[in-house]
Design an enzyme around this catalytic site. Structure first.
Site, PDB file in Angstrom:
ATOM      1  N   LYS A 189     -27.390  18.569 -73.606  1.00 27.87           N
ATOM      2  CA  LYS A 189     -27.935  17.202 -73.588  1.00 27.87           C
ATOM      3  C   LYS A 189     -29.281  17.214 -74.288  1.00 27.87           C
ATOM      4  CE  LYS A 189     -29.205  13.285 -70.622  1.00 27.87           C
ATOM      5  NZ  LYS A 189     -28.657  12.299 -71.563  1.00 27.87           N
ATOM      6  N   HIS A 198     -30.307  18.761 -66.844  1.00 31.81           N
ATOM      7  CA  HIS A 198     -28.965  18.516 -67.366  1.00 31.81           C
ATOM      8  C   HIS A 198     -28.510  19.733 -68.151  1.00 31.81           C
ATOM      9  CE1 HIS A 198     -30.277  14.382 -66.590  1.00 31.81           C
ATOM     10  NE2 HIS A 198     -29.011  14.031 -66.594  1.00 31.81           N
TER      11      HIS A 198
END
Length: 272
Positions: A159, A155
C-alpha cells in the site's frame, strides 16, 4: 467488471460478487505490463487489457452489458484518468481505490453526471464508525480543543499511499478542535515493525489495516484511544458488493443524485 483484477483486492471482490450471484464480466483493465494476461478467479477466465484502446473496449463491453457497473481497485496514480474514462463512456462505477486527486475525482463525476460510489473505506463496520465520528464532529465542534493527537496506521507493504480512512477520521478530530497535520501520521509498512510493534499476525502481513488514534489532554491527565484492526480483505469485498447493488438501484430508478459514498450505502439499510 472489476478493474485491477490481478491484485488481491480485485480478486477478493470477484469472489464476493460471485458468492452474491452477480455476473462478473470477463474483461478487466490494468497496467500495460499485465496486458494480455488471463486471470482465473472462481472458475472464470478474465482477459486483462492495458491502457491502449480502453475507451473503445469499454464502450463495446457497455453495449453488450447495458447494466454494467465497473469496480475500480487499481492504483492511486491511475484513478483520475480511469474516472474520466468511465464518465466519458457513461458507465456507473464503484471506486475503492484510495489516493489520487480526490477533488478532481469528484469534479469528474459531477461534470459527467455518471452514477458513482466513491469511498476510501469499503468496510461496512468501519464506515459506521466513521459516520459516528462525523456526527460527533458536527454536533460537538471543539469538544477536544487543546488535545494532542497521535495517529498510527499499518497496512501491507504494497500500500503506497497514506490511509484514506485515517485522513477522514483525522478531519473529524480537526473539527473537534484538535490541531494535527496529515504529515504527522505514522505509517508502518515494515513487516518486522508490524509484528513486533503493532501486533499484526504474521499470516496477515500481506493484507491488513490496523489504525490507532490516541488523544491526550493538555495537562496529560486524560486520554482517549480509538482503534480498529482489520485482518484480510473480506470486509472490503463484501462492502463493495453492497455498493454495487446500491448503485444498480440508483441507476435503475434514475435517481437525481449521482455521487454517493459508503455512508449513503449504509444509510440505505439493506446491506447483506
Amino acid at each position: 467488471m472489476v478493474n485491477g483484477c490481478t491484485g488481491k483486492m480485485g480478486k477478493s471482490v470477484i469472489q464476493a460478487a460471485d458468492s452474491a450471484g452477480l455476473y462478473v464480466v470477463p474483461v478487466s483493465f490494468d497496467a500495460e505490463k499485465k496486458s494480455g494476461q488471463t486471470v482465473e478467479v472462481c472458475g472464470k477466465k478474465i482477459l486483462v487489457h492495458g491502457p491502449s484502446d480502453r475507451e473503445s473496449i469499454l464502450a463495446s463491453v457497455f453495449q453488450e452489458y447495458p447494466s454494467l457497473i465497473v469496480v475500480d481497485y487499481t492504483v492511486p496514480a491511475t484513478i483520475n484518468d480511469n474516472a474520466e474514462l468511465y464518465g466519458k463512456v457513461g458507465v456507473p462505477f464503484v471506486m475503492g481505490t484510495t489516493g489520487g486527486d480526490r477533488d478532481r475525482l469528484y469534479k469528474t463525476v459531477e461534470e459527467s453526471k455518471v452514477y458513482a460510489v466513491i469511498s476510501p473505506q469499503m468496510g461496512k463496520q468501519v464506515v459506521a464508525f466513521l459516520a459516528a465520528m462525523e456526527i460527533m464532529a458536527e454536533q460537538f465542534p471543539g469538544a477536544f480543543s487543546g488535545y494532542s493527537l497521535q495517529v498510527m496506521e499499518s497496512h501491507q507493504a504494497g500500500k503506497l499511499d497514506t490511509s484514506g480512512t485515517a485522513k477522514a477520521i483525522i478531519s473529524c478530530f480537526q473539527k473537534l478542535g484538535v490541531s494535527f497535520d496529515m504529515d504527522q501520521i505514522q505509517m508502518i509498512r515494515d513487516p518486522k515493525q508490524q509484528i513486533e510493534m503493532v501486533g499484526v499476525p504474521e499470516e496477515h502481513l500481506s493484507g491488513h489495516a490496523f489504525h490507532l488514534y490516541h488523544l491526550t489532554s493538555p495537562d496529560q491527565t486524560v486520554s482517549f484511544e480509538f482503534q480498529h484492526n482489520v485482518c484480510g480483505r473480506s470486509i472490503y469485498a463484501e462492502g463493495t458488493v453492497d455498493a454495487i447493488l446500491f448503485l444498480a438501484k440508483k441507476v435503475k430508478s434514475k435517481a437525481d443524485k449521482r455521487l454517493y459514498n459508503m455512508i449513503d450505502v449504509l444509510r440505505e439499510g439493506n446491506m447483506k
